[in-house]
Design an enzyme around this catalytic site. Sequence first.
Site, short mmCIF file in Angstrom:
data_model
loop_
_atom_site.label_atom_id
_atom_site.label_comp_id
_atom_site.label_asym_id
_atom_site.label_seq_id
_atom_site.Cartn_x
_atom_site.Cartn_y
_atom_site.Cartn_z
N LEU A 94 1.88 -6.40 -4.51
CA LEU A 94 3.05 -6.60 -4.17
C LEU A 94 4.09 -6.48 -5.47
O LEU A 94 3.85 -7.15 -6.20
CB LEU A 94 3.34 -7.76 -3.27
CG LEU A 94 2.79 -7.98 -2.04
CD1 LEU A 94 3.25 -9.26 -1.37
CD2 LEU A 94 3.34 -6.91 -0.92
N TYR A 132 9.49 -9.15 -20.73
CA TYR A 132 8.22 -9.07 -19.85
C TYR A 132 7.47 -10.35 -20.05
O TYR A 132 7.49 -11.07 -19.57
CB TYR A 132 7.42 -7.88 -19.75
CG TYR A 132 6.54 -7.48 -18.76
CD1 TYR A 132 7.29 -6.76 -17.68
CD2 TYR A 132 5.37 -8.19 -18.47
CE1 TYR A 132 6.54 -6.84 -16.61
CE2 TYR A 132 4.71 -7.95 -17.20
CZ TYR A 132 5.24 -7.34 -16.48
OH TYR A 132 4.57 -7.37 -15.14
N ASP A 143 6.73 -7.99 6.49
CA ASP A 143 6.99 -8.83 5.23
C ASP A 143 5.61 -9.53 5.09
O ASP A 143 5.06 -10.29 5.86
CB ASP A 143 8.04 -10.05 5.63
CG ASP A 143 8.35 -10.89 4.28
OD1 ASP A 143 7.53 -10.56 3.37
OD2 ASP A 143 8.92 -11.71 4.31
N GLY A 164 3.29 3.27 -5.67
CA GLY A 164 2.80 2.73 -7.07
C GLY A 164 1.30 2.55 -6.97
O GLY A 164 0.50 3.35 -6.28
N TYR A 165 0.95 1.47 -7.59
CA TYR A 165 -0.47 1.12 -7.63
C TYR A 165 -1.31 0.89 -6.30
O TYR A 165 -2.32 1.03 -6.21
CB TYR A 165 -0.62 0.08 -8.58
CG TYR A 165 -0.47 0.42 -10.30
CD1 TYR A 165 -1.65 1.27 -10.62
CD2 TYR A 165 0.23 -0.32 -10.78
CE1 TYR A 165 -1.67 1.69 -12.01
CE2 TYR A 165 0.13 0.16 -12.57
CZ TYR A 165 -0.62 1.09 -12.88
OH TYR A 165 -0.73 1.54 -14.07
N LYS A 209 3.54 -13.85 -13.75
CA LYS A 209 2.24 -13.01 -14.10
C LYS A 209 0.92 -14.01 -14.35
O LYS A 209 -0.09 -14.19 -13.99
CB LYS A 209 2.13 -11.75 -14.92
CG LYS A 209 3.00 -10.65 -14.42
CD LYS A 209 2.29 -10.08 -13.09
CE LYS A 209 2.95 -9.07 -12.37
NZ LYS A 209 2.27 -8.65 -11.12
N ALA A 240 0.86 -1.20 -0.10
CA ALA A 240 0.21 -0.06 0.04
C ALA A 240 0.88 1.38 0.00
O ALA A 240 0.14 2.53 0.06
CB ALA A 240 -0.79 -0.02 1.37
N SER A 241 2.07 1.11 -0.06
CA SER A 241 2.89 2.51 0.26
C SER A 241 3.33 3.27 -1.00
O SER A 241 3.81 4.29 -0.93
CB SER A 241 4.10 2.00 1.05
OG SER A 241 4.97 0.88 0.47
N GLU A 278 8.77 -1.05 4.45
CA GLU A 278 9.41 0.21 4.13
C GLU A 278 10.22 0.28 5.19
O GLU A 278 10.27 -0.22 6.53
CB GLU A 278 8.45 1.27 4.17
CG GLU A 278 7.41 1.13 2.88
CD GLU A 278 8.01 1.48 1.66
OE1 GLU A 278 9.27 1.84 1.43
OE2 GLU A 278 7.46 0.98 0.55
P1 NAD Z 1 6.04 -0.60 -6.14
O1 NAD Z 1 7.34 -1.06 -6.29
O2 NAD Z 1 5.75 0.84 -6.35
O3 NAD Z 1 5.33 -1.22 -4.99
C1 NAD Z 1 5.39 -2.44 -4.35
C2 NAD Z 1 4.83 -2.26 -3.02
O4 NAD Z 1 4.91 -3.70 -2.49
C3 NAD Z 1 5.40 -1.40 -2.07
O5 NAD Z 1 4.23 -0.86 -1.22
C4 NAD Z 1 6.04 -2.22 -1.11
O6 NAD Z 1 6.25 -1.69 -0.09
C5 NAD Z 1 5.38 -3.42 -1.16
N1 NAD Z 1 6.33 -4.84 -0.97
C6 NAD Z 1 7.19 -5.10 -1.43
N2 NAD Z 1 7.68 -6.26 -0.94
C7 NAD Z 1 6.97 -6.51 0.39
C8 NAD Z 1 7.06 -7.63 1.15
N3 NAD Z 1 7.91 -8.43 1.20
N4 NAD Z 1 5.98 -7.32 2.31
C9 NAD Z 1 5.10 -6.07 2.24
N5 NAD Z 1 5.08 -5.35 1.32
C10 NAD Z 1 6.07 -5.35 0.34
O7 NAD Z 1 5.21 -1.39 -7.67
P2 NAD Z 1 4.16 -1.04 -8.64
O8 NAD Z 1 4.58 -0.99 -9.99
O9 NAD Z 1 3.16 -0.28 -8.05
O10 NAD Z 1 3.61 -2.72 -8.51
C11 NAD Z 1 2.39 -3.10 -7.95
C12 NAD Z 1 1.85 -4.22 -8.91
O11 NAD Z 1 1.17 -3.66 -10.02
C13 NAD Z 1 2.72 -5.40 -9.26
O12 NAD Z 1 2.11 -6.62 -9.09
C14 NAD Z 1 3.11 -5.02 -10.41
O13 NAD Z 1 3.52 -5.90 -11.31
C15 NAD Z 1 1.77 -4.45 -11.06
N6 NAD Z 1 2.01 -3.51 -12.41
C16 NAD Z 1 2.67 -2.72 -12.40
C17 NAD Z 1 2.79 -1.92 -13.76
C18 NAD Z 1 3.81 -0.81 -13.62
O14 NAD Z 1 4.18 -0.24 -14.76
N7 NAD Z 1 4.42 -0.38 -12.82
C19 NAD Z 1 1.95 -2.24 -14.57
C20 NAD Z 1 1.19 -3.09 -14.49
C21 NAD Z 1 0.83 -3.82 -13.15
#
Ligand code: NAD
Length: 393
Positions: A139, A235, A111, A52-53, A244, A49-50, A75
């Site tokens: 995640l 990818y 974690d 990106g998406y 995926k 939740a911290s 984090e």
């Molecule tokens: P991000 O790196 O911004 O976010 C990852 C999140 O996971 C963070 O909140 C982090 O703290 C958390 N995290 C990581 N390891 C952890 C653990 N062991 N325990 C608890 N929390 C943990 O990544 P994102 O790009 O937002 O990716 C999120 C999802 O969206 C992924 O499944 C990714 O494949 C998918 N996605 C991303 C994109 C893109 O372009 N970035 C596009 C489509 C789908």
Amino acid sequence: MIVKPKIRGFVCITSHPEGCAAHVKEQIEVTKQAGELAGGPKKVLVIGASTGYGLSSRIAAAFGSGAATLGVFFERPSDKGRPASAGWYNSVAFEKAASEAGLYAKSINGDAFSDEIKAKTIEAIKADLGQVDLVIYSLASPRRVDPKDGAVYKSVLKPIGAPFRAKSVDTDKKQIIEAALEPATDEDIANTTKVMGGEDWQLWMDALQEAGVLADGSKTVAYSYIGPEVTFPIYRHGTIGKAKEDLEATAAVLQKKGFEAYVSINKAVVTQASSAIPVVPLYVSILFKVMKEKGLHEDCIEQINRLFKEKLYNGGEVVLDEQGRLRVDDWEMKPEIQEAVKEIWPDVTTENLFEKSDFAGYQSGFLKLFGFGIDGVDYEKDVEVEIDLPSAS
Ligand code: NAD
């Protein structure tokens, strides 16, 4: 202290607390502008939740739908005067804004793959919310410790079957380069699937159901990506694509068990996770130029607002593709967008990188992830970097 960006390869090892707060506020405003999400979720668990998406999902649920949110993430707090990670500051800012708006927000830092954090999360739901009606699984992690036997698995970004050479951008040097990647071993594929596939999502859903903390009619959504042919070898047809596929297959397994489970295929955006993938930053830079020119550009928050409003909580049937997936990559994958990207791709050189692509937009998007380059933030000012999470427990 005065905090400046310190970039090492595809990560920035510093982050700015006020800049991160401004970035969170900006996303809250975008959600408010998008208008209320009628019939939206009310009690939401976001895993990842911290940043990106996941962060955008938390913001869209809270500020679009007035939802109470419980966020799980991993984090780094500040240590001995070193700034905390961006996701820490984002979560501090989110919790403060939620509290000012009278919304419940609690965070669990640890974690998510572990049994301990799952148990802690369930305890918090029982104590504060009773049940949740939406679980977002977002995640992105390079490693996972298996809770059963403590084995450590590392995910890798590699092609499968043959080496892959492709045009890419060295984001540090701002130069076009040729990325050369050796193919994955079977072990690489299995390890990446173990980390980024659907096993942990299923463990979460089983644990939540067993504990009785899922409301009737609750939904769960995990995020995935497909993208264009130019990134297929690294990818969709690479190790991460295999993971995926496993995640997407898990949605079907969960549905058979009676969960309302979906995978949402989201658009390529700049996040900490995506900036680590070879070739993707160049693709994203060209994509941004094309989508901005056509007035179709979206970042994480616009994507999730649209996902919630138009696909998941539109007042009628959930909108799925023929394979049962939510699609908010629909604008990215429009033929006219992909044709335009394909046309530009061979012409990009180091010399014309900023003209042929929106590499400037990519760079500013990357810095913004860490709270830098945001209008209205005084980066010459001394800031307190040791900030506690209001809900820290
Ligand atoms: P991000 O790196 O911004 O976010 C990852 C999140 O996971 C963070 O909140 C982090 O703290 C958390 N995290 C990581 N390891 C952890 C653990 N062991 N325990 C608890 N929390 C943990 O990544 P994102 O790009 O937002 O990716 C999120 C999802 O969206 C992924 O499944 C990714 O494949 C998918 N996605 C991303 C994109 C893109 O372009 N970035 C596009 C489509 C789908």
